[in-house]
Each structure stands twice: as structure tokens, then as C-alpha cells.
Scaffold this active site. Structure first.
Site, mmCIF file in Angstrom:
data_model
loop_
_atom_site.group_PDB
_atom_site.id
_atom_site.type_symbol
_atom_site.label_atom_id
_atom_site.label_comp_id
_atom_site.label_asym_id
_atom_site.label_seq_id
_atom_site.Cartn_x
_atom_site.Cartn_y
_atom_site.Cartn_z
ATOM 1 N N LYS A 1 3.341 -6.542 13.255
ATOM 2 C CA LYS A 1 4.249 -6.771 14.393
ATOM 3 C C LYS A 1 3.587 -7.749 15.372
ATOM 4 O O LYS A 1 2.883 -8.664 14.930
ATOM 5 C CB LYS A 1 4.635 -5.437 15.037
ATOM 6 C CG LYS A 1 5.167 -4.439 13.984
ATOM 7 C CD LYS A 1 5.790 -3.212 14.544
ATOM 8 C CE LYS A 1 6.298 -2.318 13.412
ATOM 9 N NZ LYS A 1 7.018 -1.132 13.866
ATOM 10 N N GLU B 1 13.613 -3.771 14.553
ATOM 11 C CA GLU B 1 13.234 -4.283 15.880
ATOM 12 C C GLU B 1 13.895 -5.629 16.142
ATOM 13 O O GLU B 1 14.292 -5.924 17.273
ATOM 14 C CB GLU B 1 11.696 -4.361 15.977
ATOM 15 C CG GLU B 1 11.094 -2.956 16.107
ATOM 16 C CD GLU B 1 9.683 -2.814 15.574
ATOM 17 O OE1 GLU B 1 9.021 -3.824 15.294
ATOM 18 O OE2 GLU B 1 9.244 -1.653 15.418
ATOM 19 N N GLU C 1 13.633 1.926 6.269
ATOM 20 C CA GLU C 1 12.913 2.327 7.471
ATOM 21 C C GLU C 1 13.892 2.988 8.449
ATOM 22 O O GLU C 1 14.600 2.281 9.188
ATOM 23 C CB GLU C 1 12.283 1.112 8.151
ATOM 24 C CG GLU C 1 11.284 0.367 7.294
ATOM 25 C CD GLU C 1 10.266 -0.391 8.142
ATOM 26 O OE1 GLU C 1 9.081 -0.179 7.922
ATOM 27 O OE2 GLU C 1 10.665 -1.169 9.023
ATOM 28 N N GLY D 1 7.158 4.376 14.452
ATOM 29 C CA GLY D 1 6.269 4.505 15.604
ATOM 30 C C GLY D 1 6.405 5.822 16.348
ATOM 31 O O GLY D 1 5.908 5.952 17.474
#
Ligand code: 13P
Length: 246
Positions: free
Chosen positions: A11, A92, A160, A166
Site C-alpha cells: 500500500k 481502497e 478481500e 486491516g
């Protein structure tokens, strides 16, 4: 047989100092599996120079080959820097930049044009999981994000769940198996059994050395896409070892 794949996604983490983690990873025994790290774009060129058998990937690319798109990186640029794959449609990016399935499909075609493997991400939000929409959400994302012409060399799918990224929360093994079996079936319907059987399916979301072994023993899980635990060679090497032993 599908070659298992341990993929790390750094990331927006990592400057020059992080390259020492890659140097350490080089000495991990990854016999019989693929290992890929998606570094920030700024590190790709230097990472490739030191990565040994570890493949280096990008985290996104533009759908166009070149042009007036300030701040963007084309698939050709990633390939030129030495990347062999690119993550596309990560949740994201879908959340931060409003990337649609059509955007992801266009980027996937661009990746293929540059001979990069596309690691296309799908996954439901917590709300979608709780309302029983997981499989329909994943089906829609798969259909819309994966262009025609996929193959085992050019496409990897990463499941995912957004709520597992996270957070330390991981779906049950039954939930992972249900979605991975479903993805395999969807790919079979669309591309035929031979192609679908060659496409690797990664699980992503709070994978750690401590839970990797059981996740890798789950139906249709061919590896993992790992965020936080890929940043430190000590952690990621535990995941690599678990996959090599699976
Ligand atoms: P974590 O492993 O930090 O949950 O991140 C998963 C992920 O988003 C990989 O792309």
C-alpha cells in the site's frame, strides 16, 4: 496445477529503508510457490534490482497507455520499471477514487496490453455481508471487472472482504470456502473449466503467520494477498513458509 502465490501489498508504505525487508525475503525458501510484492511505484525499479526470485508488482495503473493524466502511472511504465503484475480494483481504490467495475476492466485490459498479470480484487462490505448480499456482490464485481480473454497467466483474483482488511477480523473458513468455490464456479461458467482451473484465487484480509496455515488449507485458496503482515520480512516469511508447506 496452479502454482500457489504469496502476494504482499505494501500500500502507501515504504521508502528506501523498506528495501532491506526485500533483501531479507530473498533468503526465504519459497520452493514451489510464487512470491510477489507490490511496492509503492517509487520503489519498483530499485526493488526489482534486489528482489532475486521475488516478483515485483504495481498497485494500480491507468487505463490509457500514455497521455495527459497528471500523477498517474501506465501499465507500460510499470512493466518498464520491471513489474510483472499489478493489483487492480482494490477496495481502497474503489472507495477512495470511486473506481467502478468498468474502470477496473479497462485497467485490466491495459495491464494485459503491457503483458502484466492483473490481480483483480473483489469483496463485500460488512453491510453487504450482513444482508446476505456477498455472493451477488462478488458475482457483479467479477463479471464487470474481468474482461473477456482471461487466462491463468494473465489473471489472479483476490477475494478481500472489505471488513476483514486491516481489522484483525477474518471470515470463518466456511465463509472463505463458500466464496472461493463460488468464484471458481463463476469463472468456469464464463471461461470454461480448463481456463478457470488455471486462475489463482487469493484470500486477502488480516492474513497473519498465525492464521495462514488454516486459510491455505481451505477449498480453492491458492494463496494470499497480504497487507500489514507483508511489510516485515519476519512476518511475511512465516506466511511464505505456511504456503510452501500447504
Ligand atoms: P491486511 O492484510 O492488512 O488486512 O490488508 C489486506 C489487503 O488489503 C491486501 O491487499
Amino acid at each position: 496445477m496452479r502454482l500457489k502465490l504469496a502476494a504482499g501489498n505494501w500500500k502507501m508504505n515504504g521508502t528506501t529503508a523498506a528495501l532491506s525487508e526485500l533483501t531479507q525475503l530473498r533468503s526465504i525458501d519459497a520452493t514451489g510457490i510464487d512470491v510477489t510484492i507490490a511496492t509503492p511505484a517509487t520503489l519498483i525499479h530499485r526493488a526489482v534490482a534486489i528482489a532475486g526470485g521475488v516478483q515485483i508488482a504495481g498497485q494500480d495503473c491507468h487505463a490509457n497507455v500514455s497521455g495527459a493524466h497528471t500523477g498517474d502511472t501506465s501499465a507500460d511504465m510499470l512493466a518498464d520499471a520491471g513489474a510483472t503484475a499489478v493489483i487492480l480494483g482494490h477496495s481502497e481504490r474503489r472507495a477512495d477514487y470511486g473506481e467502478t467495475d468498468a474502470d477496473v476492466a479497462a485497467k485490466t485490459n491495459a495491464a494485459w496490453g503491457a503483458e502484466l498479470t492483473a490481480i483483480v480484487c473483489v469483496g463485500e462490505t460488512l453491510d453487504e455481508r450482513e444482508t446476505g448480499a456477498t455472493l451477488s456482490v462478488v458475482a457483479t464485481q467479477l463479471t464487470g471487472s474481468v474482461p473477456d480473454g482471461a487466462s491463468g497467466e494473465t489473471l489472479v483474483i483476490a477475494y478481500e472482504p472489505v471488513w476483514a482488511i486491516g481489522t484483525g477480523k477474518v471470515p470463518t473458513l466456511e465463509q472463505i470456502a463458500e466464496v472461493h468455490d463460488f468464484i471458481r464456479a463463476e469463472l468456469t461458467n464464463r471461461f470454461g473449466a480448463e481456463t478457470a482451473d488455471a486462475i489463482r484465487l487469493l484470500y486477502g484480509g488480516s492474513v497473519k503467520p498465525s492464521n495462514a496455515t488454516e486459510i491455505f488449507a481451505t477449498s480453492n485458496v491458492d494463496g494470499a494477498l497480504v497487507g500489514g503482515a507483508s511489510l516485515k520480512a519476519d512476518d511475511f516469511s512465516g506466511i511464505i513458509s505456511a504456503l510452501a508447506a500447504a
